[in-house]
Design a protein around this motif. Structure first.
Motif, PDB file in Angstrom:
ATOM      1  N   MET A 151      25.069   0.986  24.900  1.00  0.00           N
ATOM      2  CA  MET A 151      25.455   1.993  25.877  1.00  0.00           C
ATOM      3  C   MET A 151      26.744   2.654  25.369  1.00  0.00           C
ATOM      4  O   MET A 151      27.595   1.979  24.806  1.00  0.00           O
ATOM      5  N   ALA A 191      22.902 -17.307  27.946  1.00  0.00           N
ATOM      6  CA  ALA A 191      22.267 -17.770  29.194  1.00  0.00           C
ATOM      7  C   ALA A 191      21.206 -16.789  29.649  1.00  0.00           C
ATOM      8  O   ALA A 191      21.358 -15.570  29.512  1.00  0.00           O
ATOM      9  N   VAL A 215      19.539 -14.813  32.581  1.00  0.00           N
ATOM     10  CA  VAL A 215      20.228 -14.230  33.745  1.00  0.00           C
ATOM     11  C   VAL A 215      20.174 -15.178  34.949  1.00  0.00           C
ATOM     12  O   VAL A 215      21.168 -15.333  35.675  1.00  0.00           O
TER      13      VAL A 215
HETATM   14  C1  SAM Z   1      19.698  -2.922  27.887  1.00  0.00           C
HETATM   15  S1  SAM Z   1      20.277  -4.262  26.945  1.00  0.00           S
HETATM   16  C2  SAM Z   1      21.967  -4.337  27.388  1.00  0.00           C
HETATM   17  C3  SAM Z   1      22.780  -3.373  26.588  1.00  0.00           C
HETATM   18  C4  SAM Z   1      24.276  -3.442  26.845  1.00  0.00           C
HETATM   19  N1  SAM Z   1      24.659  -2.828  28.094  1.00  0.00           N
HETATM   20  C5  SAM Z   1      25.039  -2.847  25.662  1.00  0.00           C
HETATM   21  O1  SAM Z   1      25.716  -1.831  25.851  1.00  0.00           O
HETATM   22  O2  SAM Z   1      24.932  -3.356  24.563  1.00  0.00           O
HETATM   23  C6  SAM Z   1      19.545  -5.631  27.778  1.00  0.00           C
HETATM   24  C7  SAM Z   1      19.903  -7.017  27.280  1.00  0.00           C
HETATM   25  O3  SAM Z   1      19.275  -7.963  28.147  1.00  0.00           O
HETATM   26  C8  SAM Z   1      19.020  -9.136  27.374  1.00  0.00           C
HETATM   27  N2  SAM Z   1      18.017  -9.943  28.111  1.00  0.00           N
HETATM   28  C9  SAM Z   1      16.677  -9.722  28.219  1.00  0.00           C
HETATM   29  N3  SAM Z   1      16.113 -10.661  29.031  1.00  0.00           N
HETATM   30  C10 SAM Z   1      17.108 -11.471  29.459  1.00  0.00           C
HETATM   31  C11 SAM Z   1      17.167 -12.583  30.342  1.00  0.00           C
HETATM   32  N4  SAM Z   1      16.081 -13.067  30.959  1.00  0.00           N
HETATM   33  N5  SAM Z   1      18.378 -13.159  30.586  1.00  0.00           N
HETATM   34  C12 SAM Z   1      19.501 -12.696  29.969  1.00  0.00           C
HETATM   35  N6  SAM Z   1      19.502 -11.639  29.116  1.00  0.00           N
HETATM   36  C13 SAM Z   1      18.330 -11.024  28.871  1.00  0.00           C
HETATM   37  C14 SAM Z   1      18.575  -8.613  26.042  1.00  0.00           C
HETATM   38  O4  SAM Z   1      18.787  -9.582  25.038  1.00  0.00           O
HETATM   39  C15 SAM Z   1      19.463  -7.340  25.887  1.00  0.00           C
HETATM   40  O5  SAM Z   1      20.590  -7.655  25.094  1.00  0.00           O
END
Ligand code: SAM
Length: 400
Positions: A181, A296, A298
């Motif tokens: 982002m 972790a 979420v």
């Molecule tokens: C849209 S990206 C976030 C980008 C962040 N805002 C940035 O600027 O870099 C979504 C993130 O959610 C993580 N993710 C996906 N499923 C997840 C889960 N069940 N629990 C935690 N993280 C998760 C992915 O690894 C990814 O890094």
């Protein structure tokens, strides 16, 4: 005696990414400037070139700070050239220097907008050659003096772009995530949550950690451009380094790197590589050891007890960029349960480019408006809660 930099005040137009103009306007006011006009992607104020230095140093949600040199009527390229050649370019552009011209042009006489940029370049070069017998080079590099032409119908404005490379590049993002982002958007989102810098700020699904780093910088009162070394204004003929030294000294004084922040900032992600990226980026941002980084899911991420309400901001993957919407439904359901479980002590927010997945997952929320991450329209959903049906279904599922 005042020089050109702290001389004439003029209209200053500050640009930002679509959807965050309102947050930019708040920032501009907080710095003591009057906001004359605002839109979703720009704010207008008034000030000197020296004021542009302060704005470049301190604005978190801005992209570029444009100082107006002139506004005039131009029906065609000749009119444009004739008005531009009258501008005292010798004050701004060095005869042996280099400059670039960017533009927004919508004029029926111009078929290729590059031609309008060429006319700007010709006017500057002809004027300087006439005065000095020498001429500056020009091209597309944005690391030296920059001009910006806005020409719609017969209304033309010519600006000095005092910024150059966008302010959204802070320089700390060494490691990228899957969907990084922009730093300016992350700062706007932290502001949109209403976080006050004194309560816990949790950022599960942190990717490269941009949101958590911007939150820390807000809490530490760290100017976003504190360590940036190059701005376009530094290449102007009238540049006065002593004024910049003062702006920088003020920012250094205001920065509180050792301030004990009375709260925790936690960034977590299911992917260990993302947590590594967050750690590397935090180190580059001078935030080492100030952000707790954890691997972790979420659903299992840390939620410290708190006496004052904290903030949880989640930026989950979204359909078109990061996977099948239906496969993501369960992930969104987990987020819904997690935020609802902690709603008594934390304000929850989901930032997503696929609000429909949240809806499919049975999440109802307040819509805090539209933002753009690149070309993707995203929504900030506040205080998410599950519909009674969804809650019953997820509870049944988790008790199996
Ligand atoms: C849209 S990206 C976030 C980008 C962040 N805002 C940035 O600027 O870099 C979504 C993130 O959610 C993580 N993710 C996906 N499923 C997840 C889960 N069940 N629990 C935690 N993280 C998760 C992915 O690894 C990814 O890094």
């Amino acid at each position: 005696m005042s020089g050109v930099f702290d001389g004439e005040p003029s209209v200053i137009v500050i640009t930002c990414s679509a959807g965050i103009g309102h947050f930019l306007a708040d920032e501009v006011r907080e710095l003591g400037f009057r906001v004359a006009w605002e839109s979703s992607c720009a704010v207008e104020t008034e000030g000197t070139l020296a004021d542009c230095m302060t704005l470049n140093m301190k604005l978190r949600t801005a992209h570029r700070v444009l100082y107006t040199l002139d506004r005039f009527r131009a029906r065609n390229a000749n009119n444009l050239y004739n008005s531009l050649v009258e501008i005292p370019w010798e004050r701004y552009i060095q005869p042996d220097g280099y400059f670039s011209v960017d533009r927004t042009v919508e004029n029926t006489t111009i078929l290729d907008t590059r031609y309008a940029s060429l006319k700007v370049k010709d006017a500057v070069v002809d004027r300087l050659r006439g005065k000095f017998g020498r001429r500056p080079d020009s091209g597309n590099e944005r690391d030296q003096a920059c001009l910006f032409l806005h020409w719609v119908d017969d209304r033309a404005s010519i600006y000095i772009d005092t910024t150059g490379e966008s302010l959204s590049f802070r320089g700390y993002r060494l490691e990228s995530s899957d969907a990084p982002m922009r730093e300016s958007l992350a700062a706007a989102l932290v502001k949109a949550t209403g976080w006050n810098g004194r309560t816990n700020f949790l950022n599960p699904m942190c990717g490269g950690g941009t949101i958590a780093i911007e939150a820390l910088w807000i809490a530490q009162n760290r100017a976003p451009a504190l360590t940036r070394e190059n701005f376009a204004f530094m290449h102007l003929a009238c540049y006065e380094p002593s004024l910049w030294t003062k702006v920088k000294a003020d920012a250094v004084k205001a920065y509180e790197p050792d301030k004990t922040i009375p709260c925790e900032i936690i960034a977590s992600d299911i992917d260990p590589r993302m947590v590594e990226a967050t750690l590397a980026n935090a180190q580059a941002a001078g935030a080492e050891g100030r952000i707790r980084c954890e691997v972790a899911d979420v659903a299992m991420s840390s939620v410290p007890e708190t006496t004052e309400r904290g903030v949880i901001l989640v930026n989950p993957p979204y359909g078109d960029r990061m996977g099948d919407p239906m496969l993501l439904r369960d992930t969104y359901a987990d987020i819904g349960v997690f935020l609802e479980d902690n709603a008594s002590s934390y304000d929850g927010f989901i930032f997503t480019g696929s609000p429909e997945i949240a809806e499919i997952a049975g999440i109802v929320a307040e819509d805090r408006g539209s933002f753009y991450s690149g070309r993707i329209e995203c929504r900030l959903l506040a205080n998410p809660a599950l519909t009674p049906d969804a809650r019953a279904m997820y509870r049944r599922r988790s008790s199996k």
